[in-house]
Structure formats: structure tokens, C-alpha cells
Motif scaffolding. Structure first.
Motif, PDB file in Angstrom:
ATOM      1  N   VAL A  26       0.753  -1.258   0.036  1.00 32.13           N
ATOM      2  CA  VAL A  26       0.022   0.038   0.134  1.00 32.13           C
ATOM      3  C   VAL A  26       0.752   1.047   0.087  1.00 32.13           C
ATOM      4  O   VAL A  26       0.631   2.368  -0.697  1.00 32.13           O
ATOM      5  CB  VAL A  26      -0.998   0.069   1.282  1.00 32.13           C
ATOM      6  CG1 VAL A  26      -1.486   1.259   1.224  1.00 32.13           C
ATOM      7  CG2 VAL A  26      -2.017  -0.984   1.137  1.00 32.13           C
ATOM      8  N   SER A  27       1.964   1.216   0.698  1.00 31.20           N
ATOM      9  CA  SER A  27       2.762   2.507   0.877  1.00 31.20           C
ATOM     10  C   SER A  27       3.513   2.674  -0.482  1.00 31.20           C
ATOM     11  O   SER A  27       4.075   3.731  -0.785  1.00 31.20           O
ATOM     12  CB  SER A  27       3.718   2.342   2.001  1.00 31.20           C
ATOM     13  OG  SER A  27       4.588   1.312   1.828  1.00 31.20           O
ATOM     14  N   TYR A  31      -1.651  -0.257  -5.057  1.00 32.54           N
ATOM     15  CA  TYR A  31      -3.321  -0.448  -5.300  1.00 32.54           C
ATOM     16  C   TYR A  31      -4.097   0.958  -5.741  1.00 32.54           C
ATOM     17  O   TYR A  31      -4.937   0.980  -5.432  1.00 32.54           O
ATOM     18  CB  TYR A  31      -3.914  -0.893  -3.990  1.00 32.54           C
ATOM     19  CG  TYR A  31      -3.301  -2.279  -3.608  1.00 32.54           C
ATOM     20  CD1 TYR A  31      -3.821  -3.329  -4.469  1.00 32.54           C
ATOM     21  CD2 TYR A  31      -2.641  -2.269  -2.381  1.00 32.54           C
ATOM     22  CE1 TYR A  31      -3.203  -4.660  -3.927  1.00 32.54           C
ATOM     23  CE2 TYR A  31      -2.382  -3.664  -1.938  1.00 32.54           C
ATOM     24  CZ  TYR A  31      -2.505  -4.610  -2.780  1.00 32.54           C
ATOM     25  OH  TYR A  31      -2.005  -5.852  -2.260  1.00 32.54           O
ATOM     26  N   ASP A  32      -2.973   1.892  -6.535  1.00 31.42           N
ATOM     27  CA  ASP A  32      -3.492   3.260  -6.701  1.00 31.42           C
ATOM     28  C   ASP A  32      -4.504   3.120  -7.763  1.00 31.42           C
ATOM     29  O   ASP A  32      -5.512   3.955  -7.893  1.00 31.42           O
ATOM     30  CB  ASP A  32      -2.132   4.022  -6.938  1.00 31.42           C
ATOM     31  CG  ASP A  32      -1.599   4.374  -5.615  1.00 31.42           C
ATOM     32  OD1 ASP A  32      -2.236   4.381  -4.572  1.00 31.42           O
ATOM     33  OD2 ASP A  32      -0.530   5.221  -5.704  1.00 31.42           O
TER      34      ASP A  32
END
Length: 54
Positions: A26-27, A31-32
Motif C-alpha cells: 500500500v505504501s 493499489y492506486d
């Protein structure tokens, strides 16, 4: 009963590894954009350029 002394720490370590892996992806922005890959398969491939005749 003694198997719990082995299985429980292993299960906790695996769960911790999964949480760390999820936070890491995520960081990094994994998943953007969730829509573009689904549409990319529908696009045509690039057509080859015709050869020039001499």
C-alpha cells in the motif's frame, strides 16, 4: 498440547508477515490504479509498420 507451543508462534509470525507485506504494498502505491489493468487487455496491440518498397 505441546504442539501449540510451536504452532501458535509460527501462526503469529505468518500473520505479522502478511500485515507487513500488505502495508508495504500500500505504501508503494500498488493499489492506486485498479481500473487501468482491466481495460489494458481490451486494447489492440500495435500494428507493425508496413515495409517501404524500393
Amino acid at each position: 498440547m505441546s504442539v501449540l507451543y510451536i504452532a501458535l508462534p509460527i501462526a503469529i509470525l505468518l500473520a505479522l508477515a502478511a500485515v507487513i507485506g500488505f502495508v508495504w504494498t500500500v505504501s508503494r502505491g500498488q493499489y492506486d490504479d485498479l481500473e487501468t489493468p482491466a481495460y489494458r487487455i481490451l486494447e489492440d496491440d500495435q500494428k507493425p509498420k508496413p515495409k517501404e518498397e524500393r
